[in-house]
Each structure stands twice: as C-alpha cells, then as structure tokens.
Design a protein around this motif. Sequence first.
Motif, PDB file in Angstrom:
ATOM      1  N   VAL A   8       0.877  -1.173   0.000  1.00  0.00           N
ATOM      2  CA  VAL A   8       0.000   0.000   0.000  1.00  0.00           C
ATOM      3  C   VAL A   8       0.912   1.220   0.000  1.00  0.00           C
ATOM      4  O   VAL A   8       1.793   1.341   0.859  1.00  0.00           O
ATOM      5  N   GLY A   9       0.719   2.080  -0.974  1.00  0.00           N
ATOM      6  CA  GLY A   9       1.510   3.308  -1.054  1.00  0.00           C
ATOM      7  C   GLY A   9       0.890   4.382  -0.173  1.00  0.00           C
ATOM      8  O   GLY A   9      -0.300   4.671  -0.292  1.00  0.00           O
ATOM      9  N   VAL A  10       1.686   4.930   0.715  1.00  0.00           N
ATOM     10  CA  VAL A  10       1.196   5.898   1.701  1.00  0.00           C
ATOM     11  C   VAL A  10       2.010   7.182   1.584  1.00  0.00           C
ATOM     12  O   VAL A  10       3.228   7.169   1.774  1.00  0.00           O
ATOM     13  N   ARG A  21       7.008   6.681  13.600  1.00  0.00           N
ATOM     14  CA  ARG A  21       5.702   6.215  14.050  1.00  0.00           C
ATOM     15  C   ARG A  21       5.555   4.705  13.849  1.00  0.00           C
ATOM     16  O   ARG A  21       5.099   3.986  14.742  1.00  0.00           O
ATOM     17  N   TYR A  22       5.925   4.204  12.662  1.00  0.00           N
ATOM     18  CA  TYR A  22       5.810   2.754  12.441  1.00  0.00           C
ATOM     19  C   TYR A  22       6.685   1.970  13.422  1.00  0.00           C
ATOM     20  O   TYR A  22       6.294   0.910  13.910  1.00  0.00           O
ATOM     21  N   LEU A  26       3.873   1.623  16.268  1.00  0.00           N
ATOM     22  CA  LEU A  26       3.264   0.402  15.735  1.00  0.00           C
ATOM     23  C   LEU A  26       4.165  -0.822  15.867  1.00  0.00           C
ATOM     24  O   LEU A  26       3.734  -1.941  15.575  1.00  0.00           O
ATOM     25  N   GLY A  27       5.405  -0.615  16.286  1.00  0.00           N
ATOM     26  CA  GLY A  27       6.257  -1.770  16.564  1.00  0.00           C
ATOM     27  C   GLY A  27       6.814  -2.463  15.336  1.00  0.00           C
ATOM     28  O   GLY A  27       7.171  -3.651  15.394  1.00  0.00           O
ATOM     29  N   ALA A  28       6.925  -1.759  14.224  1.00  0.00           N
ATOM     30  CA  ALA A  28       7.543  -2.369  13.041  1.00  0.00           C
ATOM     31  C   ALA A  28       9.022  -2.614  13.309  1.00  0.00           C
ATOM     32  O   ALA A  28       9.705  -1.775  13.908  1.00  0.00           O
ATOM     33  N   VAL A  47       8.226  -0.339   4.684  1.00  0.00           N
ATOM     34  CA  VAL A  47       8.036  -0.914   6.016  1.00  0.00           C
ATOM     35  C   VAL A  47       7.367  -2.272   5.811  1.00  0.00           C
ATOM     36  O   VAL A  47       6.302  -2.351   5.194  1.00  0.00           O
ATOM     37  N   ASP A  48       7.993  -3.329   6.310  1.00  0.00           N
ATOM     38  CA  ASP A  48       7.448  -4.669   6.085  1.00  0.00           C
ATOM     39  C   ASP A  48       6.421  -5.037   7.148  1.00  0.00           C
ATOM     40  O   ASP A  48       6.645  -4.819   8.344  1.00  0.00           O
ATOM     41  N   THR A  49       5.312  -5.620   6.696  1.00  0.00           N
ATOM     42  CA  THR A  49       4.468  -6.396   7.593  1.00  0.00           C
ATOM     43  C   THR A  49       4.793  -7.866   7.284  1.00  0.00           C
ATOM     44  O   THR A  49       5.493  -8.142   6.311  1.00  0.00           O
ATOM     45  N   PRO A  50       4.295  -8.808   8.090  1.00  0.00           N
ATOM     46  CA  PRO A  50       4.673 -10.200   7.817  1.00  0.00           C
ATOM     47  C   PRO A  50       4.263 -10.683   6.422  1.00  0.00           C
ATOM     48  O   PRO A  50       4.842 -11.638   5.909  1.00  0.00           O
ATOM     49  N   SER A  52       3.152  -8.306   3.681  1.00  0.00           N
ATOM     50  CA  SER A  52       3.065  -7.284   2.652  1.00  0.00           C
ATOM     51  C   SER A  52       3.963  -6.111   3.058  1.00  0.00           C
ATOM     52  O   SER A  52       4.858  -6.273   3.905  1.00  0.00           O
ATOM     53  N   GLN A  53       3.749  -4.975   2.461  1.00  0.00           N
ATOM     54  CA  GLN A  53       4.580  -3.820   2.786  1.00  0.00           C
ATOM     55  C   GLN A  53       3.753  -2.543   2.737  1.00  0.00           C
ATOM     56  O   GLN A  53       2.779  -2.441   1.993  1.00  0.00           O
ATOM     57  N   ILE A  54       4.190  -1.580   3.521  1.00  0.00           N
ATOM     58  CA  ILE A  54       3.751  -0.192   3.379  1.00  0.00           C
ATOM     59  C   ILE A  54       4.880   0.550   2.663  1.00  0.00           C
ATOM     60  O   ILE A  54       6.040   0.462   3.078  1.00  0.00           O
TER      61      ILE A  54
END
Lengths: 139, 139
Positions: A8-10, A21-22, A26-28, A47-50, A52-54
């Motif tokens: 997701v492009g933010v 902030r992440y 948010l604990g990234a 920024v990786d989620t398990p 996907s990515q931001i």
Amino acid sequence: MLGRLNHVGVATPSIDDAVARYRDVLGATQIGEAFDLPAQGVRVCFVDTPNSQIELLEPLGPESPIAKFLEKNPLGGQHHVCFEVPDIHAAKAELEGKGVRILGEPRIGAHGTPVIFAHPRDMGGMLTEFMETPREGAH
Amino acid sequence: MLGRLNHVGVATPSIDDAVARYRDVLGATQIGEAFDLPAQGVRVCFVDTPNSQIELLEPLGPESPIAKFLEKNPLGGQHHVCFEVPDIHAAKAELEGKGVRILGEPRIGAHGTPVIFAHPRDMGGMLTEFMETPREGAH
C-alpha cells in the motif's frame, strides 16, 4: 491475474516522522533504508508487515505527484495500492483490452521491476499500480 | 506488534459493480459473499489476493460513515488499512499509552473478531484498523 498485494503506497510529508511512528508506535521491526526515485519524483521507504509492505512516499520537490496529494491531504494518507503481475506487458495489454486506461508506459518501480499505473477512474477511484513480481533472489 | 496487513478497506458506491471489476477486469477468483454489518453501517465483501484481502464497503443508508466518504469521493477509493494484533485490549492500551486516540471501544468486526480504529490524525492521515487475529479454524 489478481496477484499479491505487494504494498500500500502511503504519502507522507516526512518519511523520518512516519518511520518513527511505524517503529515506535506500531512496533515495526523490518524497515528498509529510504532512497530517492527521481524518475517518479519521490523518496521511498518500505516498512514490512509479515505478509506485505507499506511504501512510504515523500515528495522530491514541488512537482512531485505526492506534493499535489499532500496539498489536499496535509497529514498524508493512502495514495495507491500495488498488485503483482507475472508479466507487465501482458498485464498492460489485458487491462487496456478491457478498457482500463494505463498512465504512460511501463517504467522501473521502487522494487527494480517494471510497473504501470491504472487510472483511478477505471479502478473504483483507487490509483492502482501493477508491478512485475521480482524474480527469485531479487529484492 | 505490527502484524499482518489483513486488508485494505475500499469504499464503493456499489459492491456489485466493484465485484464485477475485480472478477472480470482484475481476474480475482476468490470473492466472498457480500453481507451486511449493520452495527458499522456497511455492507461488506472480501476479495482475496494470495496474501491479503480487499474489503469492499458499501454504505447501508445515508448515516453510514461510508456515505460521508463517498460524498467526497463519489467513485470510491481507499478508506482504511487493517493490521492484525494478537490481543485487541493489549493493543488498545499500548496505543493509548503512546498517545494514539482510539475511536470508541473494541467491537466485533467483519471477520468476527474484535477491532478498534485509531484516529487518522495520529496515524499519518490514514484511518487505521486493528483486528485481533482470527483463531485457527475461524473465518
């Protein structure tokens, strides 16, 4: 054809603030190095989620498409989504064959593989990127 | 703490039209049945990607938060992102402890597990949902 939701492009006025902030709120733990993508007028940081990515996007100068987005949304916000496709040229032909307007020609995106963008008017109001899936071993 | 990107919430004036687009234009093959979530004023339909989901949201009546979003964005568009957390009450306490405003109390979301929403002003302009990860065997 609907492949992985790559990211997701933010849009953000400050990647540094967004990264803080992440990381701190948010604990990234998996945050890449920010880098410039001058051809697209943006500075980028993933920024990786398990699963996907931001993709954080900060404008490189006032002509950046992100600068225009931030004029309307000064805090930042969701800018686009990106789905993976196996072949960018096949995807472009298939989408255009179905009446979807593609904005320009394929170009190299933030992951080093070719990407295209479909017009939000043909995508339910959502700017939609398609990127060729990175090959094994690539980023 | 930053868990899976469970879904991107996408507002639409018509789930039927949006589903047709995801199926016929984008080639989605895993599309759930639409259902009403009256407590949140929305009709919901999940479209699966291999690693995540698009949550289509159509307003249930003019008081729906999605109706207000569509006034500003008549075609629809990205409405929120949703990250998974292991425990919604722990997440709420942790976020509030870091100064993030949480909108209301945890409630049951579209996946049947409790969710909270963080104020966009504390999340870089992005309405951010947190949902408790469904247990094994649940939806």
